[in-house]
Structure formats: structure tokens, C-alpha cells
Enzyme design. Structure first.
Site, PDB file in Angstrom:
ATOM      1  N   LYS A   1       0.843  -1.204   0.000  1.00 10.45           N
ATOM      2  CA  LYS A   1       0.000   0.000   0.000  1.00 10.45           C
ATOM      3  C   LYS A   1       0.878   1.254   0.000  1.00 10.45           C
ATOM      4  CE  LYS A   1      -3.811  -2.406   2.270  1.00 10.45           C
ATOM      5  NZ  LYS A   1      -4.574  -2.710   3.502  1.00 10.45           N
TER       6      LYS A   1
ATOM      7  N   GLN B   1      -4.640  -1.265   9.660  1.00  8.92           N
ATOM      8  CA  GLN B   1      -4.544  -2.611   9.075  1.00  8.92           C
ATOM      9  C   GLN B   1      -5.119  -3.640  10.048  1.00  8.92           C
ATOM     10  OE1 GLN B   1      -3.689  -3.258   5.971  1.00  8.92           O
ATOM     11  NE2 GLN B   1      -3.862  -5.469   6.134  1.00  8.92           N
TER      12      GLN B   1
ATOM     13  N   ASP C   1     -11.272   2.885   4.098  1.00  5.11           N
ATOM     14  CA  ASP C   1     -11.557   1.444   4.076  1.00  5.11           C
ATOM     15  C   ASP C   1     -13.062   1.162   4.032  1.00  5.11           C
ATOM     16  OD1 ASP C   1      -9.568  -0.525   3.922  1.00  5.11           O
ATOM     17  OD2 ASP C   1      -8.895  -0.156   5.979  1.00  5.11           O
TER      18      ASP C   1
HETATM   19  N1  GUN Z   1      -6.954  -6.730   6.275  1.00  5.96           N
HETATM   20  C1  GUN Z   1      -7.315  -7.494   5.223  1.00  5.96           C
HETATM   21  N2  GUN Z   1      -7.908  -6.738   4.283  1.00  5.96           N
HETATM   22  C2  GUN Z   1      -7.924  -5.481   4.748  1.00  5.96           C
HETATM   23  C3  GUN Z   1      -8.399  -4.245   4.210  1.00  5.96           C
HETATM   24  O1  GUN Z   1      -8.957  -4.147   3.122  1.00  5.96           O
HETATM   25  N3  GUN Z   1      -8.199  -3.158   4.997  1.00  5.96           N
HETATM   26  C4  GUN Z   1      -7.609  -3.229   6.212  1.00  5.96           C
HETATM   27  N4  GUN Z   1      -7.488  -2.109   6.912  1.00  5.96           N
HETATM   28  N5  GUN Z   1      -7.169  -4.346   6.735  1.00  5.96           N
HETATM   29  C5  GUN Z   1      -7.321  -5.465   6.004  1.00  5.96           C
END
Ligand code: GUN
Length: 279
Positions: free
Chosen positions: A51, A95, A118
Site C-alpha cells: 500500500k 490494518q 476502508d
Molecule cells: N486486512 C485485510 N484486508 C484489509 C483491508 O482491506 N483493509 C484493512 N485495513 N485491513 C485489512
């Protein structure tokens, strides 16, 4: 059978986002994404690194906060409060999964909905369920963009979503209902999974189990979207679909890697640029 090329489509999105970031910069705005990683889960560290690099590549400033496993709830809430108030921060991503001693729900609800790139805050979840404008979770949004790019319209289709997570299954269900599909959501308590999958024109699988979806569970001519990312003992990545056996029965199918994964990141960048435009 046509492969749904998420890598290529994500590159197209990134090109557009790069030029949008350039235009924003001329107006003095550099989109900023704050990414919070607590602890040292290797998969999470990998995703966060991806990311971070993708942000830099399109012109989004990524502001990393790597916190120790022992971080207290109050400390994390206090960081989120600071990020909520920081005018340079357009998006906040915590995350998941968080270490067990932290209350994930309370953390996600603390993020201001207008920076919730998100789409996990209850306000944005509610908006999606009512088909109102708001931030949509990146993975299901990426699936919708991938379908759209290949002129696949879910309207009227019988769709089977496998998995009921807040990150994939439930928002996927809402997006597909909003698009006019008839949606069945299956999960670990479903009595007869195959009875449901065999009826589906479109299958979306996101549970985290390699080869969960087998060839005898798929209707001839179905469209299969594999959201799974599983690391094998040999270190390779596989999805939740028994790809080699299932693919010949499909009209369209996503590969893993190179399908939904790259789209997830592209949608995160897109949500962040969108947030910056609304500054
Ligand atoms: N963990 C697995 N997928 C995601 C996601 O799309 N966003 C976040 N913040 N954590 C994750």
C-alpha cells in the site's frame, strides 16, 4: 474462458489517479494516507508495504505508523484522534487484524467517516446498505470495477457470495444487491454449499481456504471471482478456487495473483484521492 486481468485494470486506474494527483498538486493539495500497523504479523506487514509503495507511485503521501504489538487501546485511539484532526491526512487505514487485546470495533468507529477510506465505519456501512454515497470497502469495490471493465452486468443474475466478513462478504452482498443481482450469502454454517453454488451465474469466494470451490460445485458458463489470498507451504500464492479444474467451466475467472488483489490497492488509492478532493 477469459481471465479477468486485475493487474492490467489496476494499472489503468493508477494512471488516472497519477494525473489526478498532479492536478491536485497544482492546487496545493497532496493527498495523504495514514496507515497504521500494530504488531508484526508478516502478511499484514507485506500488505502495508505494498500500500505504501503504491501510494508513492501515484503521488499520494503515505504516512506510516508502525506501532508495537503491546500498544494500548488508549494510545491507538489517541493517534486516531490526532490523524482525524490533521489537515494533511485525507485517509486513515488501520490494518486488520489488530492484536487480540485491542477492541477493533471501537478503533474503527473512532475514525472520522470522511477519512474512512476502508469503508469500515458504521456510517459508511449504513450508507452502502442504503445505496447512498459513502466510502465502499476496497476489495468488493475492486470486484465491481473489474466486472464493469469486462461489461459484466450483475443485474438479474443469481449470485452466490461465499464468506460473510465485514471486509468482503457483507459489502459485496450489498453492492451486488444494489446492482440488481439476486444474492445468496453462504458461510461456514451453510448446510449444503454446493446446492447454492451450482445455481449461481456469478460466484464470489472470499473465505481464505485453498481449493474451497471445486469444479463439481460450479455451473457450466459461470463467472468466478476469487478473493482468497493463501500462501502455500512452498511460498506461492493461491486463492480459494481450485483454479485449474474450475477455469475450463467458466466464461470469466480471476487469477490469483493478478486478479482481485491489485484492484483492492487501486481502490484504496482511489478512495484516498476522492477524500482529498473533498478536503
Ligand atoms: N486486512 C485485510 N484486508 C484489509 C483491508 O482491506 N483493509 C484493512 N485495513 N485491513 C485489512
Amino acid at each position: 474462458m477469459t481471465l479477468l486481468d486485475g493487474k492490467a485494470l489496476s494499472d489503468t486506474f493508477k494512471q488516472t489517479l497519477t494525473s489526478e494527483c498532479k492536478t491536485l498538486k497544482e492546487k496545493g493539495v497532496v493527498p495523504g494516507l495514514a496507515v497504521v500497523l500494530v504488531g508484526s504479523d508478516p502478511a499484514s506487514a507485506t500488505y502495508v508495504g505494498m500500500k505504501e509503495r503504491s501510494c508513492e507511485a501515484v503521488g499520494i503521501r503515505s504516512i506510516m505508523h508502525r506501532l508495537p504489538e503491546s500498544t494500548a487501546q488508549e494510545a491507538l485511539l489517541s493517534l486516531i484522534d490526532t490523524l482525524n484532526k490533521d489537515p494533511q491526512v485525507d485517509g486513515i487505514l488501520v490494518q486488520l487484524p489488530l492484536p487480540a487485546h485491542l477492541d477493533s470495533d471501537a478503533i474503527l468507529e473512532a475514525i472520522t467517516p470522511c477519512k474512512d477510506v476502508d469503508g469500515f465505519h458504521a456510517i459508511n456501512v449504513g450508507k452502502l446498505s442504503q445505496n447512498l454515497e459513502g466510502f465502499v470497502p476496497c476489495t468488493p469495490l475492486g470486484v465491481m470495477k473489474l466486472l464493469e471493465a469486462y461489461a459484466i452486468n450483475p443485474k438479474g443474475m443469481d449470485v452466490c457470495v461465499i464468506g460473510r466478513s465485514n471486509i468482503v462478504g457483507k459489502p459485496m452482498m450489498n453492492l451486488l444487491i444494489n446492482a440488481g443481482a439476486t444474492v445468496t450469502v453462504c458461510h461456514s454454517q451453510t448446510k449444503d454449499l454446493k446446492a447454492h453454488t451450482l445455481r449461481a451465474d456469478l460466484l464470489v469466494v472470499g473465505v481464505g481456504k485453498p481449493a474451497l470451490l471445486k469444479a463439481d460445485m460450479v455451473k457450466e458458463g459461470a463467472i468466478v471471482i476469487d478473493v482468497g489470498i493463501n500462501r502455500t507451504d512452498k511460498g506461492t500464492l493461491v486463492g480459494d478456487v481450485d483454479f485449474d479444474a474450475v477455469a475450463p467451466k467458466c466464461t470469466f475467472i480471476t487469477p490469483v495473483p493478478g486478479g482481485v488483489g491489485p484492484m483492492t490497492i487501486a481502490m484504496l488509492l482511489s478512495n484516498t484521492v476522492h477524500a482529498a478532493k473533498n478536503r
